[in-house]
Write an enzyme that holds these catalytic residues in place. Structure first.
Site, PDB file in Angstrom:
ATOM      1  N   LEU A   1       0.801  -1.232   0.000  1.00 14.25           N
ATOM      2  CA  LEU A   1       0.000   0.000   0.000  1.00 14.25           C
ATOM      3  C   LEU A   1       0.834   1.284   0.000  1.00 14.25           C
ATOM      4  CD1 LEU A   1      -3.157  -0.720   2.190  1.00 14.25           C
ATOM      5  CD2 LEU A   1      -2.814  -1.049  -0.246  1.00 14.25           C
TER       6      LEU A   1
ATOM      7  N   CYS B   1      -6.319  -5.994   2.097  1.00 21.95           N
ATOM      8  CA  CYS B   1      -4.984  -6.076   1.515  1.00 21.95           C
ATOM      9  C   CYS B   1      -4.110  -7.065   2.268  1.00 21.95           C
ATOM     10  CB  CYS B   1      -4.296  -4.720   1.508  1.00 21.95           C
ATOM     11  SG  CYS B   1      -2.669  -4.825   0.749  1.00 21.95           S
TER      12      CYS B   1
ATOM     13  N   LYS C   1     -14.590  -3.850  -0.660  1.00 21.24           N
ATOM     14  CA  LYS C   1     -13.763  -4.781  -1.446  1.00 21.24           C
ATOM     15  C   LYS C   1     -13.279  -5.911  -0.546  1.00 21.24           C
ATOM     16  CE  LYS C   1      -9.920  -5.136  -4.638  1.00 21.24           C
ATOM     17  NZ  LYS C   1      -8.899  -4.414  -5.398  1.00 21.24           N
TER      18      LYS C   1
ATOM     19  N   ILE D   1     -12.597  -9.783  -6.379  1.00 23.04           N
ATOM     20  CA  ILE D   1     -11.844 -10.059  -5.178  1.00 23.04           C
ATOM     21  C   ILE D   1     -10.509  -9.281  -5.173  1.00 23.04           C
ATOM     22  CG2 ILE D   1     -12.693 -12.410  -4.787  1.00 23.04           C
ATOM     23  CD1 ILE D   1     -10.215 -13.484  -6.258  1.00 23.04           C
TER      24      ILE D   1
ATOM     25  N   GLY E   1     -10.533  -9.887 -10.980  1.00 21.75           N
ATOM     26  CA  GLY E   1      -9.620 -11.014 -10.739  1.00 21.75           C
ATOM     27  C   GLY E   1      -9.352 -11.756 -12.031  1.00 21.75           C
TER      28      GLY E   1
ATOM     29  N   GLY F   1      -7.448  -5.314 -13.825  1.00 21.67           N
ATOM     30  CA  GLY F   1      -6.271  -4.996 -13.018  1.00 21.67           C
ATOM     31  C   GLY F   1      -4.984  -5.343 -13.730  1.00 21.67           C
TER      32      GLY F   1
HETATM   33  C1  FMN Z   1       0.612  -4.287  -8.398  1.00 23.02           C
HETATM   34  C2  FMN Z   1      -0.734  -4.384  -7.758  1.00 23.02           C
HETATM   35  C3  FMN Z   1      -1.106  -3.429  -6.808  1.00 23.02           C
HETATM   36  C4  FMN Z   1      -2.360  -3.512  -6.199  1.00 23.02           C
HETATM   37  N1  FMN Z   1      -2.714  -2.545  -5.305  1.00 23.02           N
HETATM   38  C5  FMN Z   1      -3.984  -2.546  -4.804  1.00 23.02           C
HETATM   39  C6  FMN Z   1      -4.435  -1.491  -3.968  1.00 23.02           C
HETATM   40  O1  FMN Z   1      -3.721  -0.520  -3.685  1.00 23.02           O
HETATM   41  N2  FMN Z   1      -5.695  -1.575  -3.482  1.00 23.02           N
HETATM   42  C7  FMN Z   1      -6.553  -2.598  -3.787  1.00 23.02           C
HETATM   43  O2  FMN Z   1      -7.703  -2.595  -3.329  1.00 23.02           O
HETATM   44  N3  FMN Z   1      -6.155  -3.602  -4.592  1.00 23.02           N
HETATM   45  C8  FMN Z   1      -4.900  -3.593  -5.109  1.00 23.02           C
HETATM   46  N4  FMN Z   1      -4.514  -4.596  -5.957  1.00 23.02           N
HETATM   47  C9  FMN Z   1      -5.467  -5.679  -6.259  1.00 23.02           C
HETATM   48  C10 FMN Z   1      -6.244  -5.406  -7.549  1.00 23.02           C
HETATM   49  O3  FMN Z   1      -7.034  -4.245  -7.470  1.00 23.02           O
HETATM   50  C11 FMN Z   1      -7.161  -6.592  -7.887  1.00 23.02           C
HETATM   51  O4  FMN Z   1      -8.121  -6.748  -6.859  1.00 23.02           O
HETATM   52  C12 FMN Z   1      -6.397  -7.901  -8.017  1.00 23.02           C
HETATM   53  O5  FMN Z   1      -5.141  -7.687  -8.615  1.00 23.02           O
HETATM   54  C13 FMN Z   1      -7.158  -8.932  -8.851  1.00 23.02           C
HETATM   55  O6  FMN Z   1      -7.438  -8.443 -10.135  1.00 23.02           O
HETATM   56  P1  FMN Z   1      -6.498  -8.712 -11.413  1.00 23.02           P
HETATM   57  O7  FMN Z   1      -6.184 -10.186 -11.421  1.00 23.02           O
HETATM   58  O8  FMN Z   1      -7.295  -8.241 -12.590  1.00 23.02           O
HETATM   59  O9  FMN Z   1      -5.261  -7.895 -11.197  1.00 23.02           O
HETATM   60  C14 FMN Z   1      -3.252  -4.560  -6.548  1.00 23.02           C
HETATM   61  C15 FMN Z   1      -2.871  -5.500  -7.502  1.00 23.02           C
HETATM   62  C16 FMN Z   1      -1.632  -5.424  -8.117  1.00 23.02           C
HETATM   63  C17 FMN Z   1      -1.263  -6.451  -9.149  1.00 23.02           C
END
Ligand code: FMN
Length: 317
Positions: free
Chosen positions: A76, A133, A169, A195, A247, A269
């Protein structure tokens, strides 16, 4: 096929032109993608989670690719609430983007300061509570896995921010995510985002040490898509508020699957890192063909506890 499908989405009182969002984290503070994607076309951008105070994030390796996803241990890292609202939000808003402001806290005291601060800001329509997180020592996971604690956090935000829509979330790193979703809904959440990342770890064999300083990290990308889809499927059958699926969405077809599982919206994401044009293609597809309806429950009747078309909350095979 029709070209006038209404694909708008309402979460609480917040209205979006379409249900395709950029997920918190990979999208940074949003403006970073302006060169790669028409950011005014997406339904909204969920900004990088902010805490009340700025955070440096975790030491050591922060990102590690896996064959079908990404492990991250960012911790974070963020600029803190004051700087964020002064410097980042005006840029996004003047660029014509609808920000969904993602917030997290280390503990209850910190959380109250943050929500208090947000209550003094103007023109915010929606926030996403990052109750999930896995990459921080305190806060996230403890709250995200305890229904009554989670309810307390959501209710506080709802009480102090009555005109702002609240998305909760959730983390998949719990035994029954639908129960957490229900707790959020009962506490006044206007929607559920599911998720966050799935916990994983990796080992650097040349050093015979874990890759990440905190050992465990958050897995995202295609590897977690089935987990996310299942979470959305179960949550959508448990709550009445909109569910935003996130996700592993890496193609237009992936996004369609989330709507069919019961999502009202989706977030992209990790795929943004290598395919920033994906959200625009998903929107085009939805504009052309409409949003696919959620498919009906279809598990063999012998496994069902009820017969009214709703799944048991903790259905498993
Ligand atoms: C590099 C990175 C940083 C992330 N930072 C946050 C964040 O600050 N807050 C949050 O709620 N989720 C964060 N996530 C999670 C994503 O928002 C998302 O929930 C998760 O990666 C699943 O989606 P995806 O597979 O499409 O990436 C982060 C994910 C990645 C890969």
């Amino acid at each position: 096929m029709s070209d006038n499908n209404d694909i708008g989405l309402k979460i609480g009182d917040a209205c979006f032109a379409n249900p395709v969002f950029l997920a918190s984290g990979p999208a940074g503070y949003g403006i970073e993608y302006a060169n790669y994607l028409d950011i005014t076309k997406v339904g909204g951008i969920v900004t990088k989670t902010i805490s009340f105070e700025p955070r440096k994030g975790n030491p050591g390796v922060r990102l590690q690719e896996t064959p079908s996803g990404l492990l991250n241990s960012i911790g974070l890292e963020n600029v803190g609430a004051e700087y964020f609202f002064r410097e980042k939000i005006p840029v996004l808003v003047s660029a014509g983007v609808k920000p969904v402001i993602s917030v997290a806290a280390e503990d209850w005291g910190d959380y109250r300061k943050l929500i208090d601060f947000i209550a003094r800001q103007e023109n915010i329509e929606i926030i996403e509570l990052n109750l999930s997180c896995p990459n921080v020592e305190r806060g996230g996971m403890a709250v995200g896995s305890n229904p009554s604690l989670l309810g307390r956090y959501v209710r506080h935000a709802k009480d102090l921010l009555p005109r702002i829509a609240i998305l909760a979330k959730l983390t998949p790193n719990v035994s029954d995510i639908a129960r957490l979703a229900l707790a959020a809904e009962e506490a006044g959440a206007d929607g559920i985002t599911a998720i966050n990342t799935v916990i994983g770890m990796d080992i650097d064999i040349s050093r015979a040490k874990p890759v990440f300083k905190r050992v465990r990290a958050g897995l995202s990308g295609p590897a977690i898509r089935p987990v996310a889809l299942d979470a959305v499927w179960r949550i959508a059958r448990t709550v009445d508020i909109p569910v935003i699926g996130v996700g592993g969405i890496s193609s237009v077809d992936d996004a369609l699957k989330f709507f069919m599982a019961g999502a009202s919206g989706i977030q992209v994401g990790t795929a943004l890192f290598y395919d920033p044009g994906l959200p625009a293609r998903i929107i085009e597809k939805l504009e052309a063909g409409g949003i696919p309806p959620a498919i009906k429950y279809s598990v063999d009747k012998t496994e069902r506890k009820d017969d009214d078309g709703t799944a048991p909350h903790n259905s498993s095979t």
